[in-house]
Write an enzyme that holds these catalytic residues in place. Structure first.
Site, PDB file in Angstrom:
ATOM      1  N   LYS A   1     122.017 -10.179  23.580  1.00  0.00           N
ATOM      2  CA  LYS A   1     120.857  -9.306  23.775  1.00  0.00           C
ATOM      3  C   LYS A   1     120.430  -8.842  22.391  1.00  0.00           C
ATOM      4  O   LYS A   1     121.068  -7.981  21.792  1.00  0.00           O
ATOM      5  CB  LYS A   1     121.198  -8.107  24.668  1.00  0.00           C
ATOM      6  CG  LYS A   1     119.986  -7.216  24.936  1.00  0.00           C
ATOM      7  CD  LYS A   1     120.339  -6.052  25.846  1.00  0.00           C
ATOM      8  CE  LYS A   1     119.137  -5.349  26.436  1.00  0.00           C
ATOM      9  NZ  LYS A   1     118.070  -5.005  25.525  1.00  0.00           N
TER      10      LYS A   1
ATOM     11  N   ARG B   1     110.207  -7.920  22.378  1.00  0.00           N
ATOM     12  CA  ARG B   1     109.863  -9.079  23.186  1.00  0.00           C
ATOM     13  C   ARG B   1     108.622  -9.747  22.627  1.00  0.00           C
ATOM     14  O   ARG B   1     107.635  -9.074  22.313  1.00  0.00           O
ATOM     15  CB  ARG B   1     109.588  -8.577  24.599  1.00  0.00           C
ATOM     16  CG  ARG B   1     109.568  -9.617  25.669  1.00  0.00           C
ATOM     17  CD  ARG B   1     110.966  -9.834  26.160  1.00  0.00           C
ATOM     18  NE  ARG B   1     111.053 -10.746  27.272  1.00  0.00           N
ATOM     19  CZ  ARG B   1     111.416 -10.403  28.489  1.00  0.00           C
ATOM     20  NH1 ARG B   1     111.664  -9.149  28.772  1.00  0.00           N
ATOM     21  NH2 ARG B   1     111.538 -11.310  29.437  1.00  0.00           N
TER      22      ARG B   1
ATOM     23  N   ARG C   1     105.444  -7.226  25.190  1.00  0.00           N
ATOM     24  CA  ARG C   1     105.644  -7.031  26.631  1.00  0.00           C
ATOM     25  C   ARG C   1     104.583  -6.146  27.259  1.00  0.00           C
ATOM     26  O   ARG C   1     104.417  -6.151  28.461  1.00  0.00           O
ATOM     27  CB  ARG C   1     107.035  -6.488  26.906  1.00  0.00           C
ATOM     28  CG  ARG C   1     107.214  -5.074  26.436  1.00  0.00           C
ATOM     29  CD  ARG C   1     108.644  -4.722  26.411  1.00  0.00           C
ATOM     30  NE  ARG C   1     109.079  -4.023  27.596  1.00  0.00           N
ATOM     31  CZ  ARG C   1     110.355  -3.750  27.837  1.00  0.00           C
ATOM     32  NH1 ARG C   1     111.281  -4.158  27.009  1.00  0.00           N
ATOM     33  NH2 ARG C   1     110.703  -3.092  28.890  1.00  0.00           N
TER      34      ARG C   1
ATOM     35  N   GLU D   1     112.740 -13.027  21.786  1.00  0.00           N
ATOM     36  CA  GLU D   1     112.926 -11.704  21.195  1.00  0.00           C
ATOM     37  C   GLU D   1     112.882 -11.893  19.670  1.00  0.00           C
ATOM     38  O   GLU D   1     113.613 -12.735  19.133  1.00  0.00           O
ATOM     39  CB  GLU D   1     114.279 -11.134  21.637  1.00  0.00           C
ATOM     40  CG  GLU D   1     114.556  -9.739  21.138  1.00  0.00           C
ATOM     41  CD  GLU D   1     114.066  -8.616  22.081  1.00  0.00           C
ATOM     42  OE1 GLU D   1     113.373  -8.903  23.081  1.00  0.00           O
ATOM     43  OE2 GLU D   1     114.381  -7.452  21.791  1.00  0.00           O
TER      44      GLU D   1
ATOM     45  N   PHE E   1     114.431 -17.670  24.437  1.00  0.00           N
ATOM     46  CA  PHE E   1     115.384 -17.723  25.550  1.00  0.00           C
ATOM     47  C   PHE E   1     114.786 -18.194  26.870  1.00  0.00           C
ATOM     48  O   PHE E   1     115.508 -18.357  27.840  1.00  0.00           O
ATOM     49  CB  PHE E   1     116.108 -16.391  25.731  1.00  0.00           C
ATOM     50  CG  PHE E   1     115.217 -15.194  25.947  1.00  0.00           C
ATOM     51  CD1 PHE E   1     114.617 -14.975  27.173  1.00  0.00           C
ATOM     52  CD2 PHE E   1     114.998 -14.282  24.922  1.00  0.00           C
ATOM     53  CE1 PHE E   1     113.811 -13.882  27.379  1.00  0.00           C
ATOM     54  CE2 PHE E   1     114.192 -13.177  25.118  1.00  0.00           C
ATOM     55  CZ  PHE E   1     113.586 -12.976  26.358  1.00  0.00           C
TER      56      PHE E   1
ATOM     57  N   ARG F   1     111.767  -6.318  37.844  1.00  0.00           N
ATOM     58  CA  ARG F   1     113.201  -6.138  37.645  1.00  0.00           C
ATOM     59  C   ARG F   1     113.875  -6.553  38.933  1.00  0.00           C
ATOM     60  O   ARG F   1     114.192  -5.726  39.769  1.00  0.00           O
ATOM     61  CB  ARG F   1     113.501  -4.652  37.422  1.00  0.00           C
ATOM     62  CG  ARG F   1     113.400  -4.212  36.003  1.00  0.00           C
ATOM     63  CD  ARG F   1     113.756  -2.757  35.836  1.00  0.00           C
ATOM     64  NE  ARG F   1     112.912  -2.172  34.813  1.00  0.00           N
ATOM     65  CZ  ARG F   1     113.162  -2.261  33.506  1.00  0.00           C
ATOM     66  NH1 ARG F   1     114.237  -2.859  33.072  1.00  0.00           N
ATOM     67  NH2 ARG F   1     112.340  -1.736  32.636  1.00  0.00           N
TER      68      ARG F   1
HETATM   69  P1  ATP Z   1     116.484  -1.832  26.525  1.00  0.00           P
HETATM   70  O1  ATP Z   1     115.982  -0.497  26.054  1.00  0.00           O
HETATM   71  O2  ATP Z   1     117.897  -1.839  26.992  1.00  0.00           O
HETATM   72  O3  ATP Z   1     116.075  -2.984  25.683  1.00  0.00           O
HETATM   73  P2  ATP Z   1     114.299  -2.157  28.066  1.00  0.00           P
HETATM   74  O4  ATP Z   1     113.947  -1.241  29.153  1.00  0.00           O
HETATM   75  O5  ATP Z   1     113.564  -2.070  26.780  1.00  0.00           O
HETATM   76  O6  ATP Z   1     115.816  -2.037  27.850  1.00  0.00           O
HETATM   77  P3  ATP Z   1     114.982  -4.328  29.652  1.00  0.00           P
HETATM   78  O7  ATP Z   1     114.028  -5.256  30.276  1.00  0.00           O
HETATM   79  O8  ATP Z   1     115.698  -3.405  30.527  1.00  0.00           O
HETATM   80  O9  ATP Z   1     114.173  -3.629  28.539  1.00  0.00           O
HETATM   81  O10 ATP Z   1     116.072  -5.118  28.792  1.00  0.00           O
HETATM   82  C1  ATP Z   1     115.809  -6.397  28.484  1.00  0.00           C
HETATM   83  C2  ATP Z   1     115.160  -6.524  27.135  1.00  0.00           C
HETATM   84  O11 ATP Z   1     116.084  -7.075  26.216  1.00  0.00           O
HETATM   85  C3  ATP Z   1     114.064  -7.541  27.187  1.00  0.00           C
HETATM   86  O12 ATP Z   1     112.842  -6.919  27.480  1.00  0.00           O
HETATM   87  C4  ATP Z   1     114.047  -8.177  25.830  1.00  0.00           C
HETATM   88  O13 ATP Z   1     113.104  -7.508  25.023  1.00  0.00           O
HETATM   89  C5  ATP Z   1     115.417  -7.928  25.286  1.00  0.00           C
HETATM   90  N1  ATP Z   1     116.232  -9.156  25.089  1.00  0.00           N
HETATM   91  C6  ATP Z   1     116.995  -9.387  23.995  1.00  0.00           C
HETATM   92  N2  ATP Z   1     117.653 -10.552  24.086  1.00  0.00           N
HETATM   93  C7  ATP Z   1     117.316 -11.099  25.274  1.00  0.00           C
HETATM   94  C8  ATP Z   1     117.690 -12.304  25.936  1.00  0.00           C
HETATM   95  N3  ATP Z   1     118.539 -13.169  25.410  1.00  0.00           N
HETATM   96  N4  ATP Z   1     117.160 -12.519  27.162  1.00  0.00           N
HETATM   97  C9  ATP Z   1     116.301 -11.635  27.723  1.00  0.00           C
HETATM   98  N5  ATP Z   1     115.903 -10.488  27.132  1.00  0.00           N
HETATM   99  C10 ATP Z   1     116.416 -10.208  25.916  1.00  0.00           C
END
Ligand code: ATP
Length: 570
Positions: A252, A257, A272, A302, A343, A419
């Site tokens: 991660k 994004r 995003r 990312e 990814f 989600r």
């Molecule tokens: P966080 O603050 O934990 O990043 P968030 O609410 O911003 O959470 P989430 O959708 O919950 O976003 O967490 C996924 C995010 O992690 C994705 O939106 C992306 O930007 C990021 N990300 C990083 N590496 C990856 C990956 N390998 N696959 C998918 N998403 C990834």
């Protein structure tokens, strides 16, 4: 169609909080909209173009006040005072129109077409005399609107419609209006919405009442698509329960994004929140052209910052400035380089890949992307059923300065904007929430000239509820340990101020921030019923849309988790 008809529907919708009633009202209305009036689909969401379009109405309260003053012949100071008393500028417009209309008769009643035509001219205006031109476009409408039309026209202008209609409400209304509420067709309808991201387009296909027509909607390169979102996993074991075995584990990355679109020689980059950031990343365009094979594609990735000298990955806050920067772009790309980690693939050489299982999409990525570290690579990925192996991979990700790992169901399709639990994130436990700034207080002494404390709010439906105040974690000088600075925040907030009382300001909810805190408490002080202890601002999130900030449910869940932990260890 007359604007009055739409205003009445807005009014009906705002009078009920029940979803089914809203769907009922809206589905009947949709049946009455002819193809020539399909722009109304945008007006229903308080917009003039699809959500991803950068042309926004963008009218400040100040301009709205002037327009009301001009159109109703009321002194602008009086309008301002009334607004302070009533609190809703739309209501002020309604009241003052009412008073005026008792003496004069409306001469030409506007149509939705006329309204949207005038509103669409607003973002096109630039340069000298812009404000006057905007004012005359708005007053032209306001002088002929009825009280109820004035109310919704003003609310549309300031971007606060308050009718409680979300995309899903519109989706179910379309299903009811044109497909006899046949739940089997919901999949087709959702797919059309996901691919088009444009409710007007979907409406136009749907009103044929032929589901095959709706299936014709495809993804389009250059048209942004919503990114798939993740849920939280508590542990690797927990991920196995939800995703099955084997699963895919990936790093991660702690960046932002980036959705990559390419067709022929043309590349588009979106965040995003569907913002077009193509111009901000010239080096990335280069990498895409050089290292990815294919005539046309849409990829998900990312972008992560790294230090040129040490090659260590840097945290998000540092590179977030690249998203908004409009000048000295080359210089900034030298100073704050990014590595793109691909990814996922959503579209390839003319065909949608959304419905294919991740296993196949990943194979395609490995085939078409040639990894070049510190430029563009495929995300670090393992397929495994072994808890130990995944836990080691997790440790490695943390050692490499990344946030944690993503765990993904290998058989699942790509679901834009949702989600759905096919993708989970596992990261070290931290108390963290994304919230929006809705107010603040001007500083004194060393901090005078800056807003120095900030009111944070979470979301409940379409409303924002206060949950705390923060004044720490913020830097005084530029670049101070990568902190967000008072100066930066004040500059961002200034144009958003809607009300000032003594030292206190209220701002339009727009600035999203990540907050770290010690714990959550129940609180009678704030309208959300919760308060954060020891909050700190750790990042500005210009990449994150308001729709994705923490809601009351998430906060309550975090509180319950916290209580469970305290009980266990306390
Ligand atoms: P966080 O603050 O934990 O990043 P968030 O609410 O911003 O959470 P989430 O959708 O919950 O976003 O967490 C996924 C995010 O992690 C994705 O939106 C992306 O930007 C990021 N990300 C990083 N590496 C990856 C990956 N390998 N696959 C998918 N998403 C990834």
């Amino acid at each position: 169609m007359r604007y009055e008809k739409l205003a009445k529907v807005y009014e009906e919708l705002s009078k009920t909080t029940k979803r089914l009633e809203k769907i009922d009202i809206l589905s009947k209305f949709l049946e009455d909209i002819g193809k020539e009036d399909s722009d109304i689909m945008y007006l229903l969401e308080g917009r003039i173009y699809p959500a991803y379009d950068e042309r926004k109405i963008g009218i400040s309260n100040q301009i709205a006040i002037k327009a009301i003053s001009k159109a109703t012949g009321t002194d602008s100071k009086k309008v301002l005072l009334k607004w302070k008393k009533v609190g809703d500028i739309g209501e002020v417009a309604k009241e003052l129109t009412q008073t005026k209309k008792q003496t004069t008769l409306a001469s030409n009643i506007p149509t939705t077409k006329k309204v949207i035509d005038n509103l669409r001219k607003l973002p096109e205006l630039v340069g000298k005399g812009t404000i006057d031109k905007k004012l005359s476009l708005i007053t032209e409408l306001l002088t002929s609107t009825s009280p109820i039309e004035s109310l919704y026209l003003i609310r549309t202008l300031i971007g606060d419609l308050r009718i409680g209609v979300q995309e899903s409400t519109i989706k179910y209304s379309i299903l009811k209006a044109f497909f006899k509420n046949n739940k089997d067709y919901e999949i087709n309808l959702q797919r059309a919405i996901d691919r088009s991201n444009d409710l007007k387009e979907v409406f136009e296909y749907a009103r044929t009442r032929k589901i095959e027509e709706l299936d014709k909607i495809n993804l389009e390169v250059g048209k942004p698509i919503k990114a798939m979102l993740a849920q939280k996993a508590k542990s690797v074991e927990d991920a196995f329960t939800h995703l099955g075995k084997p699963l895919a584990a990936e790093y991660k990355y702690d960046g932002f994004r980036l959705l990559i679109h390419k067709k022929g020689d043309k590349v588009h980059l979106f965040t995003r929140s569907l913002e077009n950031v193509t111009n901000q990343f010239p080096e990335v365009i280069d990498y895409i052209k050089k290292f990815i094979r294919g005539e046309s594609f849409i990829l998900d990735s990312e972008a992560v910052g790294y230090d040129k000298k040490t090659k260590k990955y840097t945290d998000f806050q540092k590179i977030s400035q690249r998203i908004k920067r409009k000048y000295d772009i080359e210089k900034l790309s030298e100073k704050l380089p990014v590595e793109v980690n691909v990814f996922d693939v959503l579209f390839y050489n003319g065909k949608s890949e959304l419905e294919k299982p991740l296993r196949e999409r990943r194979k395609l990525i490995d085939k078409i992307v040639k990894s070049h570290p510190y430029k563009l690579i495929t995300s670090k990925f393992i397929e495994s059923s072994d808890k130990k192996e995944i836990e080691n991979f997790y440790k490695m990700a943390l050692k490499d300065n990344q946030e944690g790992i993503m765990l993904k169901n290998l058989e699942a399709p790509y679901k834009p904007g949702r989600r759905v639990g096919n993708m989970l994130k596992l990261k070290p436990e931290e108390n963290e929430l994304d919230l929006v700034i809705t107010g603040g207080e001007w500083g004194t002494g060393k901090r005078s000239g800056w807003i120095s404390s900030f009111i944070l709010s979470c979301k409940k439906g379409n409303n924002y509820l206060e949950i705390g105040k923060v004044g720490t974690g913020i830097g005084e000088k530029e670049n101070e340990e990568n902190k967000v600075t008072f100066d930066e925040l004040t500059k961002l907030m200034n144009p958003l101020i809607t009300e000032e009382k003594g030292k206190n300001v209220t701002v339009k909810p727009k600035i999203v921030v990540t907050i770290h805190y010690q714990d959550i408490q129940k609180s009678p002080t704030y309208e959300s019923g919760w308060a954060l202890r020891f909050p700190r601002i750790t990042a500005l999130r210009p990449d994150k849309p308001l729709s994705e900030i923490a809601d009351l449910e998430e906060i309550e869940k975090d509180f319950l988790e916290q209580r469970k932990k305290n009980y266990k260890y306390g």
